[in-house]
Design an enzyme around this catalytic site. Structure first.
Site, short mmCIF file in Angstrom:
data_model
loop_
_atom_site.label_atom_id
_atom_site.label_comp_id
_atom_site.label_asym_id
_atom_site.label_seq_id
_atom_site.Cartn_x
_atom_site.Cartn_y
_atom_site.Cartn_z
N THR A 185 35.17 42.36 44.84
CA THR A 185 35.95 43.06 43.82
C THR A 185 37.41 43.09 44.24
OG1 THR A 185 35.70 45.24 44.87
CG2 THR A 185 33.94 44.52 43.37
N LYS A 436 45.33 47.13 35.10
CA LYS A 436 44.82 45.78 34.86
C LYS A 436 45.94 44.96 34.22
CE LYS A 436 40.32 43.80 34.03
NZ LYS A 436 39.01 43.99 33.39
#
Length: 537
Positions: A185, A436
């Protein structure tokens, strides 16, 4: 009573044979800086077999972890096939991570071999002395610079290595539950976490991508994945293409709009994929050239960030279906796809479903639960954390005993939203405060820690701010220590050798204090609101 069916193992050995013997005439088209190369699937499969065979001849046993530090190239695709099909484990390293995170994940995954291509070699060699477990460096590509002589490991050129192998296609069967590929991740809440995909999970997820409710690939398709191969297995698209027999157009190391548009014109794909930022840039370039089409492209699959309605409408006017996909490293990428159902007759209904994260694909299950764990109705209105489970969803993290992100066999995604009665997922916010940006996660806590280490900084809060190109960028609200002064330019320069450059905030705000909740935590929701309202500027 047991069935009468044969009990054959799913996985990369079977996919290698299928790509070679059934889809052998399909092609991989690679574009370098000034070169074009075409290879059939049969040729790629044979070279993948040589790679696995050569490593076996060198004495690296099954289970050896092989890291890759490379772009979207044919050699990288061959590693995708040959490493796991031969029983070894592939670990794709994200070349955009900071050096400290790269060192951590390479050590954590126990990488012993690294395949590095030319454009990434100099960067990798600067990290290599921090990797004592490295035994072999394989250099791919024709334009690779010289390897520093002080590296304390064996070094071999990729093409020379393949000459020492045989084009092995019939590898021994592997237990489909064995690890095939490792991905990490982005480390949004601390250090990156490892996910080990099984042969079975990769096979099932590739089959899912081929269905019409997902990407809808077949032997008539030509796929342009503007997705780095280190991004959740390139979203699983390479394996789906090999399974379906779809031609693969590899963009090499560049995802720039000019390069992608040239590929679209020269190698007309029918399906493309990538984060919205990429396709927004392509749209701007198309318009600047007075064009109104993207050649043969009929579907663009977008993931990593929300697709704006204006972007979707612009491509629809070109006759292109742009679909939103939702997934994460832990779910092997695409878990839901925002197809519009047949019962959505009005424009309002169609827009409603297009704005979702998608309808969960067959094989996976989703639910909504409160943060305390109470399961809520899937009625489209009950808001909670999205949970997901299925045969290509991880049940734990590699080398970790912490189960805090799992509940009763379900993965807690960290996304907050609703699920309706037809399986459509609507994400309203993220439980964690990561940013993001262009499909890439920027961990706010790690960035805050780096800023807070500056001698003039007393406290800081990093939040996501809207950005027309990257969807989100980090903004930092900074409280300086009494008697200290600093500027946004100074703090940006301070971060340059401490974090990835694309993590550096686009907005700096200096404040006397940070708003806090009743329990003393920084109130980031309020900070975002104050920025939107212009209170901070």
């Amino acid at each position: 009573m047991l069935s009468t069916m044969q009990d054959r193992q799913l996985g990369l050995p079977l996919l290698l044979r299928h790509a070679h013997r059934v889809n052998g005439k399909s092609t991989v088209i690679s574009h370098g800086r000034s070169t074009r190369h075409v290879a059939t699937f049969a040729m790629v499969a044979e070279r993948a077999g040589r790679l696995g065979s050569a490593l076996e001849h060198l004495g690296y046993p099954r289970g050896t972890v092989v890291g890759t530090f490379a772009g979207s190239t044919q050699e990288h695709l061959e590693a995708y096939l040959g490493i796991p099909a031969s029983g070894r484990i592939l670990h794709t390293l994200n070349v955009r991570l900071h050096d400290d995170h790269l060192e951590y994940i390479a050590r954590h995954a126990s990488d012993e071999i690294f395949i590095v291509d030319g454009p990434n070699l100099e960067r990798f060699c600067s990290i290599a002395p921090r990797l004592p477990g490295m035994r072999l460096l394989i250099v791919a590509g024709k334009d690779a610079p010289d390897v520093p002589p002080e590296l304390s490991c064996d070094v071999v050129l990729y093409e020379e290595l393949l000459l020492n192998g045989t084009p092995e296609i019939d590898w021994p069967e592997i237990d489909e539950r064995e690890a095939a590929i490792i991905c990490y991740t982005g480390g949004t809440t601390g250090l990156p976490k490892g996910v080990a995909y099984s042969h079975r999970s990769l096979w099932l997820q590739a089959m899912s991508l081929c269905t019409a409710n997902a990407v809808g690939m077949s032997c008539e398709s030509r796929l342009l994945p503007a997705v780095p191969l280190y991004h959740v297995n390139g979203w699983g698209l390479p394996f789906a293409a090999l399974m379906a027999g779809a031609d693969l157009i590899m963009p090499d190391h560049s995802m720039r709009a000019e390069h992608l548009l040239a590929l679209i014109d020269e190698e007309p794909p029918t399906i493309a994929a990538g984060v919205p930022t990429i396709w927004s840039d392509v749209l701007d370039l198309v318009r600047s050239r007075g064009r109104a089409d993207l050649g043969a492209v009929r579907t663009i699959c977008c993931g990593g960030a929300q697709v704006s309605q204006s972007l979707s409408d612009a491509y629809r006017s070109m006759g292109i279906r742009m679909v939103q996909a939702w997934g994460m490293t832990e779910t092997s990428s695409v878990s839901a796809v925002a197809t519009v159902p047949r019962w959505a007759q009005s424009e309002e209904d169609r827009l409603h479903y297009q704005a979702s994260q998608g309808r969960v694909v067959c094989g996976l299950e989703v639910r909504v639960a409160s943060l305390e764990g109470e399961v809520l109705p899937s009625d489209g209105t009950s808001v909670g954390e999205i949970h997901i489970r299925g045969p290509w969803v991880t049940g734990r993290y590699l080398g970790a005993d912490d189960q805090s992100e799992f509940q009763d066999g379900w993965l807690r995604t960290g996304d907050v939203g609703t699920v309706d009665g037809d399986g459509y997922v609507f994400v309203a916010d993220r439980a964690k405060d990561a940013v993001k940006s262009g499909g890439e996660w920027i961990p706010s806590l790690a960035l805050e820690e780096a800023i807070r280490n500056h001698p003039a900084v007393q406290d800081v809060a990093v939040v996501a701010i809207p950005d027309p190109r990257w969807q989100e960028r980090p903004g930092a609200v900074v409280v300086l220590r009494p008697g200290h002064v600093s500027t946004s330019a100074e703090l940006s320069e301070w971060l340059r050798d401490k974090v990835a450059r694309w993590w550096i905030p686009s907005l700096w705000i200096f404040s006397d204090s940070l708003p806090r909740t009743a329990v003393g935590k920084i109130d980031k929701r309020l900070i975002r609101q104050l920025i939107r309202d212009g209170v901070y500027s």
